[in-house]
Enzyme design. Structure first.
Site, PDB file in Angstrom:
ATOM      1  N   ARG A  73      -1.920  23.562 -31.700  1.00  0.00           N
ATOM      2  CA  ARG A  73      -3.188  23.403 -32.411  1.00  0.00           C
ATOM      3  C   ARG A  73      -3.000  22.635 -33.723  1.00  0.00           C
ATOM      4  NH1 ARG A  73      -7.640  25.896 -31.042  1.00  0.00           N
ATOM      5  NH2 ARG A  73      -6.672  27.466 -29.734  1.00  0.00           N
ATOM      6  N   LEU A 101     -10.534  25.891 -34.892  1.00  0.00           N
ATOM      7  CA  LEU A 101      -9.924  24.966 -35.851  1.00  0.00           C
ATOM      8  C   LEU A 101      -8.912  25.700 -36.726  1.00  0.00           C
ATOM      9  CD1 LEU A 101     -13.291  23.284 -36.779  1.00  0.00           C
ATOM     10  CD2 LEU A 101     -11.413  22.178 -35.550  1.00  0.00           C
ATOM     11  N   HIS A 117     -24.409  26.893 -33.919  1.00  0.00           N
ATOM     12  CA  HIS A 117     -23.998  27.955 -33.006  1.00  0.00           C
ATOM     13  C   HIS A 117     -25.245  28.587 -32.385  1.00  0.00           C
ATOM     14  CE1 HIS A 117     -21.414  30.990 -31.311  1.00  0.00           C
ATOM     15  NE2 HIS A 117     -22.249  31.912 -31.733  1.00  0.00           N
ATOM     16  N   ASP A 153     -17.129  30.642 -36.042  1.00  0.00           N
ATOM     17  CA  ASP A 153     -18.589  30.779 -36.133  1.00  0.00           C
ATOM     18  C   ASP A 153     -19.011  31.635 -37.334  1.00  0.00           C
ATOM     19  OD1 ASP A 153     -18.974  29.227 -33.819  1.00  0.00           O
ATOM     20  OD2 ASP A 153     -18.579  30.964 -32.556  1.00  0.00           O
TER      21      ASP A 153
HETATM   22  C1  GAR Z   1     -24.848  24.092 -28.217  1.00  0.00           C
HETATM   23  O1  GAR Z   1     -25.653  25.120 -27.693  1.00  0.00           O
HETATM   24  C2  GAR Z   1     -24.113  24.565 -29.456  1.00  0.00           C
HETATM   25  O2  GAR Z   1     -24.885  25.448 -30.235  1.00  0.00           O
HETATM   26  C3  GAR Z   1     -22.936  25.265 -28.850  1.00  0.00           C
HETATM   27  O3  GAR Z   1     -22.531  24.427 -27.804  1.00  0.00           O
HETATM   28  C4  GAR Z   1     -23.688  23.782 -27.269  1.00  0.00           C
HETATM   29  C5  GAR Z   1     -23.414  22.292 -27.203  1.00  0.00           C
HETATM   30  O4  GAR Z   1     -24.453  21.635 -26.533  1.00  0.00           O
HETATM   31  N1  GAR Z   1     -21.888  25.454 -29.815  1.00  0.00           N
HETATM   32  C6  GAR Z   1     -21.134  26.550 -29.864  1.00  0.00           C
HETATM   33  O5  GAR Z   1     -21.205  27.448 -29.063  1.00  0.00           O
HETATM   34  C7  GAR Z   1     -20.141  26.585 -31.019  1.00  0.00           C
HETATM   35  N2  GAR Z   1     -19.566  27.883 -31.137  1.00  0.00           N
HETATM   36  P1  GAR Z   1     -24.576  20.050 -26.603  1.00  0.00           P
HETATM   37  O6  GAR Z   1     -23.204  19.493 -26.218  1.00  0.00           O
HETATM   38  O7  GAR Z   1     -25.612  19.730 -25.577  1.00  0.00           O
HETATM   39  O8  GAR Z   1     -24.970  19.674 -27.987  1.00  0.00           O
END
Ligand code: GAR
Length: 222
Positions: A73, A101, A117, A153
């Site tokens: 990482r 990260l 999120h 998050d």
């Molecule tokens: C979104 O729902 C975002 O909130 C989530 O991934 C999805 C990406 O959708 N992020 C997380 O869960 C971060 N912890 P997208 O690629 O269509 O924008």
């Protein structure tokens, strides 16, 4: 928070892992406000991410930094930082970037790294947020844009959107309802940042120096 002082578009780098629908909404809104947004590049850890095509279609440069090419990482995040810093963005935007990260990475971009999120944080950090909201029989769900801290998050909340959860909802139905709100609140948060309107005091985000009702958007459906 700093803002672009020269009237030029505000430089951001967007990190994605998948579909990139939030990236698309940033693309669609990038000229809607002053200063406009310059997406310097879109970086994905996943070479198959559809968001890469969305960027290319509008002439935004893309970079794949595949985590599978790195032994750990820390080496991966170092490569990511080198690529991001080459573009000298004033804001780094995590838009569905599904990687944990390192603290080094988060601290390097402290105060200029934001994430979206799909839950009403601090509820449900991590994965399967919609399923967890349904299983808990929650009446409301939503999405959160926040400054990033080293914990997953977590971090001071810039804006949230709330939607209802119906008893008949499937995970997919709830996800779609929340995602539609994500597409509204992420460009708005970026706009506020670019305009220098955000500050953080005692782990709380202030808009124009105040705690503001504008930081909670409630979907019309409620
Ligand atoms: C979104 O729902 C975002 O909130 C989530 O991934 C999805 C990406 O959708 N992020 C997380 O869960 C971060 N912890 P997208 O690629 O269509 O924008």
């Amino acid at each position: 928070m700093s803002k672009s002082s020269d009237g030029n578009p505000f430089p951001i780098v967007v990190l994605i892992s998948g579909s990139g629908s939030n990236l698309q909404s940033i693309i669609d809104h990038r000229q809607d406000f002053e200063p406009g947004i310059d997406i310097c590049t879109v970086i994905s850890n996943n070479p198959e991410a559809y968001g890469l095509q969305r960027a290319s279609q509008v002439g935004v440069s893309t970079t794949v930094i595949n985590h599978q090419d790195y032994p750990n990482r820390s080496r991966y995040d170092a490569a990511l930082m080198t690529e991001i810093d080459r573009h000298q963005p004033m804001l780094v935007v995590l838009a569905g970037f599904m990687r944990i990260l390192t603290t080094e990475f988060v601290n390097h971009y402290s105060g200029r790294l934001i994430n979206i999120h799909p839950s009403l944080l601090p509820l449900y950090p991590g994965l399967n947020t919609h399923q967890r909201a349904i299983e808990s029989a929650d009446k409301e769900a939503g999405a959160t844009v926040h400054f990033v801290k080293p914990e997953v998050d977590a971090g001071p909340i810039i804006i949230q959107a709330r939607v209802p959860v119906y008893g008949t909802d499937s995970r997919q139905q709830l996800a779609a309802r929340v995602l539609a709100q994500e597409h509204l609140i992420y460009p708005r948060a970026i706009q506020w940042f670019a305009q220098g309107r955000l500050s953080v005091r005692n782990d709380k985000v202030l808009l124009d120096g105040n705690e503001s009702s504008k930081q909670m958007v409630i979907s019309d459906e409620i």
